[in-house]
Design a protein around this motif. Structure first.
Motif, mmCIF file in Angstrom:
data_model
loop_
_atom_site.group_PDB
_atom_site.id
_atom_site.type_symbol
_atom_site.label_atom_id
_atom_site.label_comp_id
_atom_site.label_asym_id
_atom_site.label_seq_id
_atom_site.Cartn_x
_atom_site.Cartn_y
_atom_site.Cartn_z
ATOM 1 N N VAL A 262 57.031 90.234 73.114
ATOM 2 C CA VAL A 262 57.701 89.594 74.246
ATOM 3 C C VAL A 262 58.121 88.201 73.797
ATOM 4 C CG1 VAL A 262 57.528 88.786 76.625
ATOM 5 C CG2 VAL A 262 56.352 90.890 75.934
ATOM 6 N N ALA A 263 59.420 87.916 73.891
ATOM 7 C CA ALA A 263 59.936 86.626 73.424
ATOM 8 C C ALA A 263 61.068 86.162 74.321
ATOM 9 C CB ALA A 263 60.423 86.739 71.981
ATOM 10 N N ASP A 264 61.153 84.841 74.510
ATOM 11 C CA ASP A 264 62.268 84.244 75.243
ATOM 12 C C ASP A 264 63.420 84.045 74.268
ATOM 13 O OD1 ASP A 264 60.824 84.111 77.606
ATOM 14 O OD2 ASP A 264 60.010 82.130 77.126
ATOM 15 N N VAL A 265 64.566 84.649 74.563
ATOM 16 C CA VAL A 265 65.736 84.538 73.683
ATOM 17 C C VAL A 265 66.981 84.279 74.519
ATOM 18 C CG1 VAL A 265 64.745 86.110 71.971
ATOM 19 C CG2 VAL A 265 66.309 87.003 73.700
ATOM 20 N N VAL A 266 67.984 83.702 73.872
ATOM 21 C CA VAL A 266 69.304 83.578 74.484
ATOM 22 C C VAL A 266 70.079 84.836 74.095
ATOM 23 C CG1 VAL A 266 71.462 82.282 74.505
ATOM 24 C CG2 VAL A 266 69.278 81.068 74.457
ATOM 25 N N VAL A 267 70.382 85.662 75.078
ATOM 26 C CA VAL A 267 71.026 86.954 74.825
ATOM 27 C C VAL A 267 72.500 86.718 74.503
ATOM 28 C CG1 VAL A 267 71.572 89.224 75.760
ATOM 29 C CG2 VAL A 267 69.416 88.105 76.364
ATOM 30 N N SER A 268 72.878 87.015 73.279
ATOM 31 C CA SER A 268 74.252 86.796 72.816
ATOM 32 C C SER A 268 74.619 87.900 71.835
ATOM 33 C CB SER A 268 74.359 85.439 72.117
ATOM 34 O OG SER A 268 73.570 85.431 70.924
ATOM 35 N N SER A 269 75.868 87.890 71.393
ATOM 36 C CA SER A 269 76.312 88.875 70.408
ATOM 37 C C SER A 269 75.539 88.735 69.108
ATOM 38 C CB SER A 269 77.819 88.724 70.149
ATOM 39 O OG SER A 269 78.113 87.419 69.684
ATOM 40 N N GLN A 270 75.106 87.504 68.776
ATOM 41 C CA GLN A 270 74.345 87.297 67.554
ATOM 42 C C GLN A 270 72.934 87.878 67.667
ATOM 43 O OE1 GLN A 270 75.459 85.782 64.532
ATOM 44 N NE2 GLN A 270 77.330 86.325 65.622
ATOM 45 N N PHE A 271 72.352 87.814 68.870
ATOM 46 C CA PHE A 271 71.048 88.450 69.094
ATOM 47 C C PHE A 271 71.167 89.958 68.910
ATOM 48 C CE2 PHE A 271 68.340 90.508 72.470
ATOM 49 C CZ PHE A 271 67.154 90.452 71.752
ATOM 50 N N PHE A 272 72.216 90.551 69.491
ATOM 51 C CA PHE A 272 72.429 91.992 69.330
ATOM 52 C C PHE A 272 72.739 92.343 67.875
ATOM 53 C CE2 PHE A 272 73.894 91.990 73.995
ATOM 54 C CZ PHE A 272 72.622 92.313 74.431
ATOM 55 N N GLY A 273 73.416 91.431 67.178
ATOM 56 C CA GLY A 273 73.700 91.666 65.762
ATOM 57 C C GLY A 273 72.419 91.703 64.944
#
Length: 297
Positions: A254-265
């Protein structure tokens, strides 16, 4: 160096002294903390402020930094080499390779860093235009040259790039910008805004949450990894990330992340070794992105 040799060198600088004076001066330097060793051959400085392995680490950081141009890298490495004796400096130079490395093309980065530091020291806002690289390898203004007015609070090295992290008073939120893309920086008379917001900000977490410093929506994401991915997770999120063994073959994160295209990449690069469990909207966005890529191939 022997006392006689030191006397000759001093004489070339217009300083005349005897061997006894040199011996006394060496003792004085030793009393002040200089590690001077004397033997039958003469005297030498045994340790310096920086040892060769320490400077090698600094040189490696400079030559591998993409945001520092090739010319500036060579200048910095030359200055660092002067902190060594000539024998170690020559050894260091033989190990330095700067040519053909991927480097920034913007020579103004030093002036940008200096201007931002000055603004922070004066507690002032800055204005600038923000650039974007075009196909002709030229930096052109973004948003038709519209000025940004930002309160600078931090500079952070992340993902091999240098970023300004500041507060946008008009948008009322924290933003970040590549230092090498700042153009026509001006220090303003207005005092910085956003002190309260930055007082709550964890800068270490900020870099972990923003994949390649891309903006997006913040979310607490639950991921399921294959057991051999523990090192990858720790490299990305650090030792404080929450990890729990799910079964003999998997563990949950479980982690706090900024969901972006780079995260999906980043997720897609791990293939089937990671699964998005929660929240549902993040999983659906990831699926939608993968389908659109497949449809476009």
């Amino acid at each position: 160096m022997s006392a006689n040799y030191l006397a000759e060198r001093l004489k070339s600088y217009g300083i005349v002294c005897e061997r006894k004076t040199i011996y006394k001066d060496l003792e004085e330097l030793s009393d002040f903390g200089f590690d001077i060793i004397r033997d039958r051959k003469g005297a030498y400085l045994a340790t310096r402020q920086f040892e060769l392995p320490e400077l090698k680490l600094l040189v490696d950081a400079v030559q591998s930094s993409r945001f520092i141009t090739e010319r500036k890298s060579e200048e910095l490495i030359s200055k660092l080499s002067k902190l060594l004796c000539k024998y170690d400096a020559n050894s260091l130079k033989r190990q330095v390779i700067v040519k053909n490395r991927i480097k920034s093309m913007n020579e103004s980065i030093y002036y940008n860093v200096d201007a931002v530091f000055e603004a922070m020291n004066k507690n002032c806002m800055i204005s600038f235009r923000y650039g974007i690289w075009n196909a002709e390898k030229k930096l052109e203004c973004k948003r038709e040259g519209k000025l940004y007015r930002i309160s600078p609070w931090y500079m952070q090295w992340e993902n091999e790039k240098y970023y300004l992290i500041g507060y946008d008073g008009q948008a009322r939120r924290i933003k970040h910008f590549r230092i090498d893309k700042l153009m026509q920086i001006q220090i303003l008379s207005e005092k910085r805004q956003g002190k309260e917001e930055f007082g709550k900000l964890d800068m270490a977490a900020y870099g972990k949450q923003h994949f390649s410093m891309f903006q997006g929506k913040m979310a607490s994401v639950t991921l399921l990894f294959d057991k051999d991915m523990a090192g990858v997770v720790l490299d990305r999120f650090g030792q404080d990330v929450w990890m729990h063994k799910e079964d003999e073959q998997h563990f949950r994160v479980v982690a706090d992340v900024v969901v972006s295209s780079q995260f999906f990449g980043w997720l897609s690069g791990l293939g089937t070794k990671v699964h998005v469990l929660e929240p549902v909207w993040v999983r659906e966005q990831y699926q939608k992105l993968l389908r659109s890529i497949l449809d476009d191939i």
